[in-house]
Scaffold this motif. Structure first.
Motif, PDB file in Angstrom:
ATOM      1  N   MET A 176      -9.593  -9.042 -21.096  1.00  0.00           N
ATOM      2  CA  MET A 176     -10.677  -9.995 -21.352  1.00  0.00           C
ATOM      3  C   MET A 176     -10.328 -10.884 -22.541  1.00  0.00           C
ATOM      4  O   MET A 176      -9.672 -10.458 -23.475  1.00  0.00           O
ATOM      5  CB  MET A 176     -11.979  -9.239 -21.675  1.00  0.00           C
ATOM      6  N   THR A 177     -10.794 -12.088 -22.514  1.00  0.00           N
ATOM      7  CA  THR A 177     -10.567 -13.010 -23.624  1.00  0.00           C
ATOM      8  C   THR A 177     -11.894 -13.207 -24.353  1.00  0.00           C
ATOM      9  O   THR A 177     -12.914 -12.644 -23.977  1.00  0.00           O
ATOM     10  CB  THR A 177     -10.083 -14.379 -23.111  1.00  0.00           C
ATOM     11  N   SER A 178     -11.857 -14.028 -25.414  1.00  0.00           N
ATOM     12  CA  SER A 178     -13.069 -14.286 -26.182  1.00  0.00           C
ATOM     13  C   SER A 178     -13.918 -15.388 -25.543  1.00  0.00           C
ATOM     14  O   SER A 178     -14.863 -15.862 -26.145  1.00  0.00           O
ATOM     15  CB  SER A 178     -12.686 -14.683 -27.606  1.00  0.00           C
ATOM     16  N   ASP A 179     -13.571 -15.796 -24.325  1.00  0.00           N
ATOM     17  CA  ASP A 179     -14.341 -16.852 -23.663  1.00  0.00           C
ATOM     18  C   ASP A 179     -15.721 -16.341 -23.238  1.00  0.00           C
ATOM     19  O   ASP A 179     -15.997 -15.155 -23.251  1.00  0.00           O
ATOM     20  CB  ASP A 179     -13.576 -17.375 -22.453  1.00  0.00           C
ATOM     21  N   ALA A 180     -16.572 -17.258 -22.825  1.00  0.00           N
ATOM     22  CA  ALA A 180     -17.947 -16.943 -22.460  1.00  0.00           C
ATOM     23  C   ALA A 180     -18.005 -15.942 -21.304  1.00  0.00           C
ATOM     24  O   ALA A 180     -17.072 -15.839 -20.513  1.00  0.00           O
ATOM     25  CB  ALA A 180     -18.653 -18.236 -22.060  1.00  0.00           C
ATOM     26  N   PRO A 181     -19.117 -15.182 -21.215  1.00  0.00           N
ATOM     27  CA  PRO A 181     -19.226 -14.172 -20.162  1.00  0.00           C
ATOM     28  C   PRO A 181     -19.241 -14.758 -18.750  1.00  0.00           C
ATOM     29  O   PRO A 181     -18.950 -14.042 -17.785  1.00  0.00           O
ATOM     30  CB  PRO A 181     -20.550 -13.463 -20.479  1.00  0.00           C
ATOM     31  N   ASP A 182     -19.582 -16.037 -18.603  1.00  0.00           N
ATOM     32  CA  ASP A 182     -19.587 -16.628 -17.255  1.00  0.00           C
ATOM     33  C   ASP A 182     -18.227 -17.240 -16.906  1.00  0.00           C
ATOM     34  O   ASP A 182     -18.105 -18.069 -16.003  1.00  0.00           O
ATOM     35  CB  ASP A 182     -20.698 -17.679 -17.133  1.00  0.00           C
ATOM     36  N   LEU A 183     -17.189 -16.783 -17.610  1.00  0.00           N
ATOM     37  CA  LEU A 183     -15.839 -17.287 -17.405  1.00  0.00           C
ATOM     38  C   LEU A 183     -15.384 -17.170 -15.952  1.00  0.00           C
ATOM     39  O   LEU A 183     -14.850 -18.119 -15.373  1.00  0.00           O
ATOM     40  CB  LEU A 183     -14.881 -16.490 -18.309  1.00  0.00           C
ATOM     41  N   HIS A 184     -15.598 -15.997 -15.351  1.00  0.00           N
ATOM     42  CA  HIS A 184     -15.069 -15.790 -14.000  1.00  0.00           C
ATOM     43  C   HIS A 184     -15.782 -16.634 -12.947  1.00  0.00           C
ATOM     44  O   HIS A 184     -15.118 -17.220 -12.100  1.00  0.00           O
ATOM     45  CB  HIS A 184     -15.023 -14.300 -13.672  1.00  0.00           C
ATOM     46  N   PRO A 185     -17.123 -16.731 -12.981  1.00  0.00           N
ATOM     47  CA  PRO A 185     -17.765 -17.684 -12.059  1.00  0.00           C
ATOM     48  C   PRO A 185     -17.277 -19.123 -12.252  1.00  0.00           C
ATOM     49  O   PRO A 185     -17.128 -19.868 -11.280  1.00  0.00           O
ATOM     50  CB  PRO A 185     -19.259 -17.551 -12.399  1.00  0.00           C
ATOM     51  N   HIS A 186     -16.993 -19.491 -13.515  1.00  0.00           N
ATOM     52  CA  HIS A 186     -16.451 -20.829 -13.779  1.00  0.00           C
ATOM     53  C   HIS A 186     -15.106 -21.010 -13.083  1.00  0.00           C
ATOM     54  O   HIS A 186     -14.825 -22.054 -12.489  1.00  0.00           O
ATOM     55  CB  HIS A 186     -16.252 -21.052 -15.284  1.00  0.00           C
ATOM     56  N   ARG A 187     -14.274 -19.980 -13.187  1.00  0.00           N
ATOM     57  CA  ARG A 187     -12.954 -20.051 -12.559  1.00  0.00           C
ATOM     58  C   ARG A 187     -13.095 -20.134 -11.036  1.00  0.00           C
ATOM     59  O   ARG A 187     -12.382 -20.909 -10.391  1.00  0.00           O
ATOM     60  CB  ARG A 187     -12.123 -18.819 -12.945  1.00  0.00           C
ATOM     61  N   LEU A 188     -13.993 -19.316 -10.486  1.00  0.00           N
ATOM     62  CA  LEU A 188     -14.223 -19.349  -9.045  1.00  0.00           C
ATOM     63  C   LEU A 188     -14.627 -20.756  -8.617  1.00  0.00           C
ATOM     64  O   LEU A 188     -14.120 -21.306  -7.629  1.00  0.00           O
ATOM     65  CB  LEU A 188     -15.325 -18.346  -8.672  1.00  0.00           C
ATOM     66  N   ASN A 189     -15.525 -21.352  -9.405  1.00  0.00           N
ATOM     67  CA  ASN A 189     -15.991 -22.688  -9.064  1.00  0.00           C
ATOM     68  C   ASN A 189     -14.861 -23.716  -9.162  1.00  0.00           C
ATOM     69  O   ASN A 189     -14.752 -24.614  -8.318  1.00  0.00           O
ATOM     70  CB  ASN A 189     -17.156 -23.074  -9.976  1.00  0.00           C
ATOM     71  N   ALA A 190     -14.023 -23.559 -10.189  1.00  0.00           N
ATOM     72  CA  ALA A 190     -12.891 -24.494 -10.349  1.00  0.00           C
ATOM     73  C   ALA A 190     -11.954 -24.404  -9.140  1.00  0.00           C
ATOM     74  O   ALA A 190     -11.431 -25.418  -8.669  1.00  0.00           O
ATOM     75  CB  ALA A 190     -12.131 -24.178 -11.636  1.00  0.00           C
ATOM     76  N   ILE A 191     -11.757 -23.187  -8.634  1.00  0.00           N
ATOM     77  CA  ILE A 191     -10.903 -22.999  -7.453  1.00  0.00           C
ATOM     78  C   ILE A 191     -11.541 -23.693  -6.244  1.00  0.00           C
ATOM     79  O   ILE A 191     -10.869 -24.380  -5.461  1.00  0.00           O
ATOM     80  CB  ILE A 191     -10.704 -21.485  -7.166  1.00  0.00           C
ATOM     81  N   ARG A 192     -12.849 -23.531  -6.094  1.00  0.00           N
ATOM     82  CA  ARG A 192     -13.542 -24.170  -4.956  1.00  0.00           C
ATOM     83  C   ARG A 192     -13.443 -25.688  -5.022  1.00  0.00           C
ATOM     84  O   ARG A 192     -13.167 -26.349  -4.019  1.00  0.00           O
ATOM     85  CB  ARG A 192     -15.030 -23.783  -4.975  1.00  0.00           C
ATOM     86  N   VAL A 193     -13.692 -26.225  -6.216  1.00  0.00           N
ATOM     87  CA  VAL A 193     -13.667 -27.687  -6.381  1.00  0.00           C
ATOM     88  C   VAL A 193     -12.279 -28.220  -6.048  1.00  0.00           C
ATOM     89  O   VAL A 193     -12.119 -29.188  -5.295  1.00  0.00           O
ATOM     90  CB  VAL A 193     -14.074 -28.079  -7.833  1.00  0.00           C
ATOM     91  N   ARG A 194     -11.264 -27.564  -6.588  1.00  0.00           N
ATOM     92  CA  ARG A 194      -9.889 -28.012  -6.337  1.00  0.00           C
ATOM     93  C   ARG A 194      -9.548 -27.870  -4.841  1.00  0.00           C
ATOM     94  O   ARG A 194      -8.891 -28.750  -4.264  1.00  0.00           O
ATOM     95  CB  ARG A 194      -8.927 -27.175  -7.182  1.00  0.00           C
ATOM     96  N   ALA A 195      -9.992 -26.775  -4.222  1.00  0.00           N
ATOM     97  CA  ALA A 195      -9.723 -26.576  -2.791  1.00  0.00           C
ATOM     98  C   ALA A 195     -10.342 -27.714  -1.978  1.00  0.00           C
ATOM     99  O   ALA A 195      -9.698 -28.280  -1.082  1.00  0.00           O
ATOM    100  CB  ALA A 195     -10.262 -25.223  -2.340  1.00  0.00           C
ATOM    101  N   GLN A 196     -11.584 -28.074  -2.305  1.00  0.00           N
ATOM    102  CA  GLN A 196     -12.246 -29.176  -1.587  1.00  0.00           C
ATOM    103  C   GLN A 196     -11.466 -30.474  -1.766  1.00  0.00           C
ATOM    104  O   GLN A 196     -11.245 -31.215  -0.811  1.00  0.00           O
ATOM    105  CB  GLN A 196     -13.680 -29.349  -2.097  1.00  0.00           C
ATOM    106  N   GLN A 197     -11.024 -30.702  -3.010  1.00  0.00           N
ATOM    107  CA  GLN A 197     -10.271 -31.940  -3.286  1.00  0.00           C
ATOM    108  C   GLN A 197      -8.985 -32.011  -2.477  1.00  0.00           C
ATOM    109  O   GLN A 197      -8.519 -33.094  -2.131  1.00  0.00           O
ATOM    110  CB  GLN A 197      -9.903 -32.017  -4.779  1.00  0.00           C
TER     111      GLN A 197
END
Ligand code: ZN
Ligand code: ZN
Length: 368
Positions: free
Chosen positions: A1-22
């Protein structure tokens, strides 16, 4: 785990989705290992049994396909982190068919998926299978501040091992003996293990991927020491320094000085907006101008994060444009077959207006 916010993993999931759509991808199939750890916090390694996280680009619920015998509280926690539904499969059933039944269209698969699963999947899937590099690697290449902090901490610890090199690297010891002492020091620094230890003495320094051997370190040797290990969070270190057992000859000192200047110029070229190939060119041009271009036989560097070697790669002509948060090695070297070699390697992070050196140990040819 890093010191990033607790919603880090949903953020990453969303980034993957956005990039996939693009990129016109319909489903992303994330395989066990670093890609899985990036998204779920767990590697979920399951040997030859298939484990995969299926991410529909359209926002549907992700599915975590895994062997039923691996279904633990840890796995449920990993699935919960990204809101995934768990689909366990039992030995004797067809896991590939299970995955194939849940994906269609353009299906992007983690580069780490072995042929064992990928080839059968390609045969039965309703759609086209492509590598997910353009999606997952692209997102993973840009680190959050918490990830950069982890890499900086790993770098600090490996710098501390190099700073003690006079205790380990001594004339009369074999490379393997030196390597064992370095391994113990890496562990004492709180890195989980020595991922690799290169002690390339004398002619062995001319082999960039030498490990250790029973060669005894002698007076007058030039010795390449390239070492690294990860923190418990999975973020890696990787740092090379070159040592001289006694005063080097004028020729060696001059050629090392060219290498050090080439590495400095390459680091100083790092800033947002620059094509990564320019970093390679900065080092290579300097070495070529001194007549050492043909002695520099590899790329200038590689990305680093949860993977020891990951995109972006610092190769000649590479067009990846540097962006804040990218982290990679800058490690030019010179290799004189049968005689000696030298390499100088630091990890850098791209910042808003330049770079941050994550390794900060002395960069000169250190005389022991
Ligand atoms: Zn290295
Ligand atoms: Zn490296």
């Amino acid at each position: 785990m890093t010191s990033d916010a607790p919603d880090l993993h949903p953020h990453r999931l969303n980034a993957i989705r956005v990039r996939a759509q693009q990129r016109g991808i319909d489903h992303v199939v994330v395989y066990s290992g670093e890609d899985m750890a990036y998204l779920t916090g767990q590697r979920l390694d399951s040997h030859e049994r298939l484990t995969a996280l299926i991410i529909p680009a359209d926002g549907d619920t992700p599915l975590l396909v895994l062997p039923s015998l691996e279904l633990t509280e840890t796995v449920r926690g990993a699935a919960d982190l990204v809101g995934a539904t768990v689909l366990p499969w039992a030995d004797g059933t067809d896991a590939v068919a299970l995955v194939a039944g849940k994906v269609s269209g353009r299906v992007a698969v983690s580069t780490a998926m072995p042929a064992l699963h990928l080839v059968p999947l390609q045969l039965v899937v309703d759609g086209e299978v492509v590598l997910a590099s353009d999606v997952i690697d692209h997102v993973r290449a840009v680190k959050t501040p918490g990830e950069v902090d982890e890499l900086a901490e790993a770098a600090r610890r490996i710098d501390a091992v190099h700073a003690r090199m006079d205790e380990f690297l001594q004339v009369g010891r074999t490379e393997a003996e030196v390597g064992a002492l370095i391994t113990a020091a890496i562990e004492a620094e709180g890195l989980t293990h020595a991922e690799f230890v290169i002690v390339g003495s004398g002619p062995h320094g001319a082999d960039p991927h030498h490990g250790v051997s029973d060669r005894v370190v002698r007076d007058g040797d030039i010795v390449v020491v390239d070492i690294g290990g990860p923190l418990a969070s999975g973020y890696h270190s990787d740092c090379t320094r070159t040592y001289s057992m006694g005063e080097p000859s004028d020729r060696v000192a001059e050629e090392y000085a060219v290498l050090q200047e080439a590495q400095r110029l390459a680091r100083e070229a790092v800033r947002p907006g620059v094509a990564i190939g320019e970093i390679d060119a900065a080092a290579r041009d300097q070495l070529s101008a001194a007549g050492l271009g043909e002695r520099f036989i590899h790329r200038t560097g590689h990305g680093i994060g949860l993977g020891l070697h990951e995109p972006p790669f610092v190769t000649a002509g590479a067009e990846t444009v540097l962006a804040e948060g990218m982290t990679f090695s800058v490690e030019p070297g010179i290799y004189l077959d049968g005689r000696w070699g030298a390499r100088l390697e630091d990890i850098v992070a791209v910042t808003a207006d330049g770079r941050r050196d994550l390794n900060n140990g002395e960069r000169g040819l250190r005389v022991l």
